[in-house]
Design a protein around this motif. Structure first.
Motif, PDB file in Angstrom:
ATOM      1  N   HIS A 187       0.813  -1.211   0.000  1.00 15.21           N
ATOM      2  CA  HIS A 187       0.000   0.000   0.000  1.00 15.21           C
ATOM      3  C   HIS A 187       0.849   1.264   0.000  1.00 15.21           C
ATOM      4  N   LYS A 232      -4.750   4.125  -3.849  1.00 17.44           N
ATOM      5  CA  LYS A 232      -5.340   4.709  -2.647  1.00 17.44           C
ATOM      6  C   LYS A 232      -6.107   5.968  -3.046  1.00 17.44           C
ATOM      7  N   ALA A 263      -9.204   2.365  -0.271  1.00 14.39           N
ATOM      8  CA  ALA A 263      -8.154   1.840  -1.147  1.00 14.39           C
ATOM      9  C   ALA A 263      -8.658   0.593  -1.858  1.00 14.39           C
TER      10      ALA A 263
END
Length: 637
Positions: A24, A110, A105
């Motif tokens: 991420h 995101k 996300a």
């Protein structure tokens, strides 16, 4: 053995978490807003995106289902708008008031989404949400078509610099997924978009409530071959690459000096790329050097790009501080002190041309004066309207001047170095947001002419220290009477003085000005400039003006040399001033014959810490004059 298994399991879980966080961390981020008219379904759409991207916890979902039943959502289905409308007032009224930010996300990207209010009275909130967005989703109710707020929000989004526009024709389920309805709305919007300079947009038919074309193509719209909303948001290209290709710019946020052996300049790179050895220039001073190191918490870098926060060290000891802008040496930004700008007024009180405000641009904060608007924009018709000021939610093009040169780029090229806010100096409230267009070059041909006879020599010839005795107080307080006595006493003492009286200057210098707040401010500004020139001549200047606003008295104080401005408050109660009413002005104001009269229908802001305060109930005019002269001459020694 169980302990070993538990340890290994914990290690695997830790590895999974670390891998997940790493995954991420390197995803790109898209900031977008949803906007449009009231009840077009903005909050519902965001709630649907959160729900479909599995960003709702079980307890949130349970609470959402309970709230949906309580507010009476049709057929026990989930009311997704309740996920976003967090204020109690929003839930009660079924509208969005404030800007709500939500994070979610997917596997590819995101997102930070701002749900902005649709009501015209909350336009300033919409501007706030749009100021950091890369993309705008303009929603239109398929039953209503293009409305006034659709145009307003589209214009504002384009004005703020958002170039990625999604036209989401919502509630298609309520018009039977009719392609003709969709095509007609898109054609209407395209005509408007062309008129304001929106070159391109992506139109899609959706239903936030039913989920059509939100995460995948809907079987209800077989005639639509474009992308669904979420896949489009995951793949749309933002301006990051474009900003990296531009020349290097970094506003200095902090001078990092942990010890005597290290001095670095920390900030966020707004555009371009920088490497050790690059020649740089610091604006507005123009000092040059080369980059020695690019320092981060994780170690030195070989290069840094737009979007990274770094600390730069220089090969030379140069003057650089917070608010300066470090640029590539051969392509620096501009530095100027006069600009044309577009301003969105965000305060309940109207803009007062001539009043100084704090202007904050990036890390720079300066004092700025806004002139009367060149024109105001009617966002419904795009007409340019004549205007003397701007009120709440109004948009206008203005000229503004700062008290010193600032480094900038046009907003169209760089949001960070072209976007600013204005802050009221008295209340510290943000009153406007603006975008710089260009510097006004006319001032560059006007230079200060040095003279051989200095102000100090002029004062020495008169054997006195220049000063401005600034009398302020209500009409009828006795300012002119006491000021006249002060000048007589100074003249008898062979002091060189000049009395500027409020009524007298309106017969000549300021005869074009009325008594609105804006005209009062300009009246004081002009008198302040004259008083400053008179102090350059070595005079003691005595002024007698109501000068009702603290901000303008402080503006004049800032024009003078330190210690030369003496604020004298002739303190008289309103009741006593009315009782005197020599000119009959209060009587006329009370009857409505005289508008904008200080103390009646226009405010007076008494000094908070004047150098001299005269209580007219405790001393006569003669005693007051003696006291002022004694204080003036005592301070001059």
């Amino acid at each position: 053995m169980s302990g070993t298994y538990e340890y290994e399991a914990d290690a695997l879980i830790a590895e999974d978490i670390e891998a997940y966080l790493a995954q991420h961390q390197h995803k790109s981020l898209l900031r977008f807003i949803t906007c449009g008219s009231v009840d077009d379904g903005k909050s519902t759409l965001i709630g649907r995106l959160l729900y479909d991207s599995k960003m709702i916890f079980e307890d949130q979902l349970a609470a959402l289902e309970a709230d949906s039943k309580r507010v009476g959502t049709q057929g026990q289905e989930i009311d997704f708008a309740l996920l976003v409308d967090g204020l109690a007032a929003e839930r009660e009224q079924g509208i969005t008031i404030d800007v709500a930010y939500r994070f979610f996300a997917t596997d590819k990207r995101k997102f930070i989404v701002a749900d902005t209010p649709g009501h015209e009275q909350y336009t300033r909130n919409m501007v706030t949400g749009a100021s950091t967005a890369d993309l705008a989703v303009i929603l239109i109710d398929a039953r209503k078509g293009v409305l006034t707020q659709t145009r307003r929000h589209s214009y504002l989004a384009h004005l703020i610099g958002i170039r990625n526009i999604v036209l989401a024709v919502n509630k298609m389920d309520l018009v039977g997924y009719d392609q003709a309805v969709f095509d007609r709305i898109v054609a209407d919007y395209r005509q408007f978009a062309d008129s304001i300079g929106i070159a391109d947009f992506v139109a899609m038919p959706i239903s936030g409530f039913k989920g059509d074309n939100i995460t995948a193509a809907s079987p209800n719209t077989p005639w639509y071959s474009g992308p669904a909303l979420l896949p489009h948001l995951e793949t749309v290209q933002v301006d990051t690459a474009a900003m990296q290709a531009r020349p290097f710019r970094m506003a200095v946020q902090w001078v990092n000096r942990p010890n005597l052996d290290f001095r670095g300049f920390s900030g966020l790179i707004s555009s371009g790329t920088v490497r050790p050895g690059d020649a740089i220039r610091v604006l507005p001073s123009g000092k040059t050097s080369t980059v020695a190191r690019i320092v981060t918490f994780d170690g030195d870098l070989d290069q840094a790009i737009a979007g990274q926060s770094v600390t730069l060290t220089m090969a030379d000891e140069i003057d650089c501080s917070r608010g300066d802008v470090i640029t590539i040496a051969d392509e620096p930004v501009q530095a100027a002190d006069q600009f044309e700008a577009t301003v969105v007024w965000m305060d309940e009180a109207e803009m007062l041309p001539g009043r100084p405000y704090w202007l904050k641009l990036g890390t720079q904060t300066v004092s700025a004066t806004v002139h009367a608007p060149k024109y105001q924009v009617n966002v419904n018709s795009m007409e340019h309207l004549a205007a003397k000021t701007l009120d709440l939610n109004a948009i206008g093009v203005v000229t503004l001047a700062t008290d010193r040169a600032i480094a900038f780029e046009p907003y169209a090229d760089n949001r960070d170095l072209g976007g600013f806010i204005l802050i009221d100096k008295m209340t510290n409230a943000t009153v406007a947001a603006g975008m710089l267009h260009f510097a006004l070059r006319r001032a560059q041909n006007v230079h200060w002419q040095a003279t051989d006879v200095t102000r100090e020599k002029r004062a020495d010839l008169k054997n006195q220290k220049p000063a401005v005795l600034w009398f302020t107080g209500l009409s009828g307080a006795g300012k002119s009477t006491i000021a006249n006595l002060v000048e007589k006493k100074l003249t008898r003492m062979n002091r060189h003085s000049f009395l500027l009286d409020g009524d007298n200057v309106r017969h000549g210098l300021n005869k074009d000005l009325g008594f609105t707040d804006a005209d009062r401010i300009e009246n004081i500004r002009r008198v302040g400039e004259v008083a400053r020139l008179m102090t350059d001549a070595g005079l003691v200047v005595i002024t007698a003006f109501i000068s009702p606003f603290r901000a303008e008295r402080e503006m004049v104080r800032a024009m003078m040399a330190p210690g030369e401005f003496v604020e004298v408050h002739i303190d008289t109660t309103l009741a006593e001033a009315e009782k005197r009413d020599v000119k009959g002005l209060y009587r006329k104001a009370r009857s409505g014959e005289l508008k904008n009269f200080t103390g009646i229908d226009s405010p007076y802001e008494p000094p908070e810490a004047p150098e001299i305060r005269i209580d007219t109930s405790a001393m006569t005019a003669e005693q007051a004059a003696d006291h002022i002269v004694d204080r003036l001459l005592g301070d001059a020694q």
